[in-house]
Write a protein that holds these residues in place. Structure first.
Motif, PDB file in Angstrom:
ATOM      1  N   SER A 128      -4.291   7.136  -9.233  1.00 21.60           N
ATOM      2  CA  SER A 128      -3.969   7.527  -7.863  1.00 21.60           C
ATOM      3  C   SER A 128      -5.085   7.182  -6.885  1.00 21.60           C
ATOM      4  N   LEU A 129      -6.246   6.784  -7.385  1.00 19.64           N
ATOM      5  CA  LEU A 129      -7.337   6.386  -6.500  1.00 19.64           C
ATOM      6  C   LEU A 129      -7.061   5.048  -5.830  1.00 19.64           C
ATOM      7  N   PHE A 130      -6.167   4.248  -6.434  1.00 20.22           N
ATOM      8  CA  PHE A 130      -5.839   2.942  -5.873  1.00 20.22           C
ATOM      9  C   PHE A 130      -4.622   3.067  -4.956  1.00 20.22           C
ATOM     10  N   SER A 131      -4.612   2.264  -3.895  1.00 19.80           N
ATOM     11  CA  SER A 131      -3.546   2.388  -2.892  1.00 19.80           C
ATOM     12  C   SER A 131      -2.247   1.724  -3.336  1.00 19.80           C
ATOM     13  N   HIS A 132      -2.328   0.813  -4.300  1.00 16.74           N
ATOM     14  CA  HIS A 132      -1.105   0.152  -4.795  1.00 16.74           C
ATOM     15  C   HIS A 132      -0.613   0.909  -6.024  1.00 16.74           C
TER      16      HIS A 132
ATOM     17  N   SER B  46       0.841  -1.194   0.000  1.00 22.63           N
ATOM     18  CA  SER B  46       0.000   0.000   0.000  1.00 22.63           C
ATOM     19  C   SER B  46       0.878   1.247   0.000  1.00 22.63           C
ATOM     20  N   HIS B  47       0.451   2.257  -0.746  1.00 25.20           N
ATOM     21  CA  HIS B  47       1.213   3.496  -0.859  1.00 25.20           C
ATOM     22  C   HIS B  47       0.265   4.681  -0.644  1.00 25.20           C
ATOM     23  N   PRO B  48       0.806   5.825  -0.242  1.00 21.58           N
ATOM     24  CA  PRO B  48      -0.035   7.031  -0.157  1.00 21.58           C
ATOM     25  C   PRO B  48      -0.626   7.374  -1.514  1.00 21.58           C
ATOM     26  N   ARG B  49      -1.800   7.988  -1.519  1.00 27.07           N
ATOM     27  CA  ARG B  49      -2.487   8.275  -2.780  1.00 27.07           C
ATOM     28  C   ARG B  49      -1.722   9.260  -3.663  1.00 27.07           C
ATOM     29  N   VAL B  50      -0.798  10.007  -3.082  1.00 25.08           N
ATOM     30  CA  VAL B  50      -0.052  11.006  -3.863  1.00 25.08           C
ATOM     31  C   VAL B  50       1.272  10.458  -4.404  1.00 25.08           C
ATOM     32  N   THR B  51       1.499   9.153  -4.276  1.00 31.76           N
ATOM     33  CA  THR B  51       2.786   8.573  -4.696  1.00 31.76           C
ATOM     34  C   THR B  51       3.048   8.784  -6.182  1.00 31.76           C
ATOM     35  N   HIS B  52       2.016   8.589  -7.013  1.00 31.02           N
ATOM     36  CA  HIS B  52       2.200   8.790  -8.455  1.00 31.02           C
ATOM     37  C   HIS B  52       2.599  10.234  -8.764  1.00 31.02           C
ATOM     38  N   PHE B  53       1.936  11.181  -8.121  1.00 30.04           N
ATOM     39  CA  PHE B  53       2.198  12.597  -8.386  1.00 30.04           C
ATOM     40  C   PHE B  53       3.569  13.030  -7.880  1.00 30.04           C
TER      41      PHE B  53
ATOM     42  N   VAL C 268       6.227  11.021  -6.452  1.00 33.52           N
ATOM     43  CA  VAL C 268       7.402  10.144  -6.502  1.00 33.52           C
ATOM     44  C   VAL C 268       7.544   9.467  -7.862  1.00 33.52           C
ATOM     45  N   ASN C 269       6.525   8.698  -8.258  1.00 30.45           N
ATOM     46  CA  ASN C 269       6.657   7.861  -9.449  1.00 30.45           C
ATOM     47  C   ASN C 269       6.809   8.672 -10.737  1.00 30.45           C
ATOM     48  N   GLY C 270       6.068   9.771 -10.844  1.00 30.81           N
ATOM     49  CA  GLY C 270       6.183  10.615 -12.031  1.00 30.81           C
ATOM     50  C   GLY C 270       7.576  11.178 -12.192  1.00 30.81           C
TER      51      GLY C 270
ATOM     52  N   GLU D  36       2.713   1.589  -8.432  1.00 29.24           N
ATOM     53  CA  GLU D  36       4.072   1.282  -8.889  1.00 29.24           C
ATOM     54  C   GLU D  36       4.424   2.196 -10.058  1.00 29.24           C
ATOM     55  N   PRO D  37       5.703   2.554 -10.214  1.00 30.25           N
ATOM     56  CA  PRO D  37       6.096   3.464 -11.296  1.00 30.25           C
ATOM     57  C   PRO D  37       5.685   2.970 -12.685  1.00 30.25           C
ATOM     58  N   ARG D  38       5.813   1.658 -12.957  1.00 24.91           N
ATOM     59  CA  ARG D  38       5.534   1.153 -14.300  1.00 24.91           C
ATOM     60  C   ARG D  38       4.092   1.374 -14.742  1.00 24.91           C
ATOM     61  N   PHE D  39       3.190   1.612 -13.781  1.00 24.47           N
ATOM     62  CA  PHE D  39       1.794   1.857 -14.143  1.00 24.47           C
ATOM     63  C   PHE D  39       1.652   3.137 -14.978  1.00 24.47           C
TER      64      PHE D  39
END
Length: 571
Positions: free
Chosen positions: A380-384, A308-315, A317-319, A386-389
């Motif tokens: 970002s609505l999902f808790s999982h 599980s990751h914070p909802r802002v991880t894509h914005f 970290v991953n981006g 990963e960068p590759r998404f």
């Protein structure tokens, strides 16, 4: 006139330079695939396609992930068959025809599916070349930015479902973006293909709907604006729906045949069944893999099992991890446009009681930003997370970054970022595991000096899940055992190693422990001696990272290596 001519000459030289640079980067992409790349990004690059097809087509010992078990079918088999399945069928046929005596080996098992995906990755380059003029970007500069990204060099040459998702997204963007020769927007005529691509993307990964949403809305807007007759609009949508339904039937039928008793093992009974009986069986056992996928992933407990990751991880970290400064530029431009639009909205509503028209009067290209941020927001609505998404988003991001040459002044930072990313993920990250499997494949298939066969036990610890298919072991061969200890603790690991070392029921047994150098000290506490050590370099485990002081000592290669240790059973 002299200045204009100088500008034209400079532009021609820039275009020629860009073409040459893109050619070099394209050659690098192909050659690095053949080398091959040693970096291991994520187990899904093997266990969602090549590993499954190696078991089904080449009859090799493999590990079937739960998504491909008949009790829990969550992945369509169509795309694995079209990619890894086709390449494995080709090398199998070549070997059967005696074109080459050993076509099937660890190298071809790894590289052949990757090579096909690498060829497919040039769909991205072609789509950028076609789309750049439509969105006000220079085609060759955009292609250089795309080809130089480590996301293209590393992720788009791997057998991820996310890679196929990105290619289908690129194809969809080409279908909804078209201009006439004079530069005006062309009348949309691709309704059937749009339906096929959208449905295929949905069956590949249901998250494709998040990527397809904005292109479909954009296409629908073009349809409504370009047609004067409501009847013509309805016909366009009917074509899309009918083709989408037909494509869905094809996928459901293929998956049902694969996951049920209607599969390949029962072809004889199928041939002797009537059409009505076959249709009845299909209806009773119908499998719709995307619905099973959604049912599993919409359960928060199931997602928590994968992390599980914070909802802002894509914005946050991953981006940045994938796209670097390009993501930051897009976020900055997005906030500026949003601020300006809100200001326009308030101003117009208060004084003119009209509509500000976001897509018309805003500076830059907000439509491309919507193509980038809307999927990112939905994912970002999902808790999982990963960068590759996010790798499909490279296309709108590259087009946006080159539409006003936003990336130009950051080129040195972009080059440094992508070189480091390519080295980290293409070479270092779990980089010893694949070479170790190559080494072990040669070892277990070496000629046997005695009449009785040797037994091998390969125990992997603190590495990513090893793809068994790369060992090239037939299902009928029982003399090789693979044990994956994952990230087991010291006590559990020592117990397993000791159990294998003291197995006196096997006379000619060879036990190998494969473990990163960062946890090498742990295995010495198990009371077991080793007679052979092989160090595979480099290997970086982010789960067991090296300690910084050791990297500046004489032991630094050990910290960035993977050990193959042979247990000395005589001791």
């Amino acid at each position: 006139p002299g200045r204009a001519g100088a500008r034209l000459g400079s532009g021609a030289l820039t275009a020629m330079w860009a073409r040459g640079l893109w050619t070099l980067l394209a050659a690098l992409r192909a050659c690095w695939c053949l080398l091959p790349q040693a970096g291991y990004l994520h187990p899904d690059e093997f266990f969602q396609s090549p590993e499954v097809m190696a078991g089904d087509i080449l009859n090799l010992q493999v590990y079937y992930p739960w998504e491909f078990l008949s009790s829990s079918p969550c992945r369509t088999v169509v795309f694995p068959l079209m990619t890894s399945g086709v390449t494995y069928w080709v090398i199998k046929s070549l070997q059967q025809l005696d074109v080459c005596s050993s076509c099937i080996n660890s190298y071809t098992l790894l590289v052949s599916p990757r090579l096909l995906l690498t060829v497919f990755s040039f769909i991205l380059d072609y789509s950028v070349y076609q789309l750049a003029p439509f969105w006000g970007a220079d085609p060759w500069r955009a292609m250089v930015l795309l080809a130089g990204s480590y996301v293209t060099l590393v992720f788009y040459t791997r057998t991820f479902t996310n890679t196929l998702e990105g290619l289908l997204f690129a194809f969809l963007m080409m279908l909804v973006s078209s201009r006439k020769a004079g530069g005006s927007v062309a009348e949309p005529t691709s309704s059937p293909l749009i339906g096929v691509v959208t449905t295929a993307g949905f069956f590949n990964r249901p998250t494709f709907l998040a990527f397809a949403l904005m292109p479909l809305l954009y296409w629908a807007g073009l349809i409504v604006d370009s047609q004067k007759s409501i009847k013509t609009v309805i016909i366009h949508f009917l074509k899309l729906v009918l083709c989408a339904c037909f494509t869905a039937v094809v996928f459901v039928t293929a998956d049902t045949f694969y996951f049920t008793s209607l599969g390949l093992d029962n072809l004889y009974s199928i041939k002797n069944s009537s059409l009505f009986d076959l249709i009845g069986q299909l209806h009773e056992k119908m499998i719709v893999t995307p619905f099973n996928f959604l049912s599993y992933n919409l359960n928060p407990h199931n997602l928590a099992l994968h992390g599980s990751h914070p909802r802002v991880t894509h914005f946050t970290v991953n981006g940045i991890m994938l796209f670097g400064i390009l993501h930051i530029l897009a976020v900055t431009a997005g906030f500026k446009m949003l601020k300006k639009y809100i200001y326009q909205l308030i101003w117009v509503k208060l004084y003119y009681r009209g509509s500000p028209g976001l897509l018309v009067h805003s500076e830059g290209n907000p439509t491309l930003l919507l193509f980038y941020f809307v999927p990112l927001a939905f994912l970002s609505l999902f808790s999982h997370q990963e960068p590759r998404f996010l790798i499909p988003l490279i296309l709108p991001l590259v087009l946006f970054s080159t539409s006003q040459d936003r990336a130009g002044k950051w080129k040195h930072l972009i080059i440094t970022f992508n070189v480091l990313g390519a080295l980290l993920f293409g070479c270092l990250h779990q980089g010893g595991l694949i070479p170790s499997l190559f080494h072990l494949e040669q070892l277990v298939h070496s000629p046997e000096p005695s009449n009785h066969s040797r037994h091998y036990t390969l125990l992997f610890a603190h590495t990513y899940m090893p793809p068994r298919s790369l060992l090239n072991i037939k299902k009928r061969d029982a003399h090789i055992e693979v044990i994956d200890m994952a990230g087991s603790g010291e006590e559990t690991l020592c117990h397993a190693v000791g159990q294998q070392a003291n197995n006196f029921t096997c006379n000619d047994c060879h036990v190998f422990v494969i473990i990163p150098g960062t946890v090498r000290a742990t295995i010495t506490k198990c009371g077991v001696s080793f007679k052979n050590e092989t160090l595979i370099f480099p290997h970086l485990s982010m789960e067991d990272p090296p300690q910084i002081p050791f990297l500046f000592s004489g032991n630094w290669r050990s910290q960035l290596g993977l050990y193959i240790l042979q247990v000395d059973r005589d001791q």
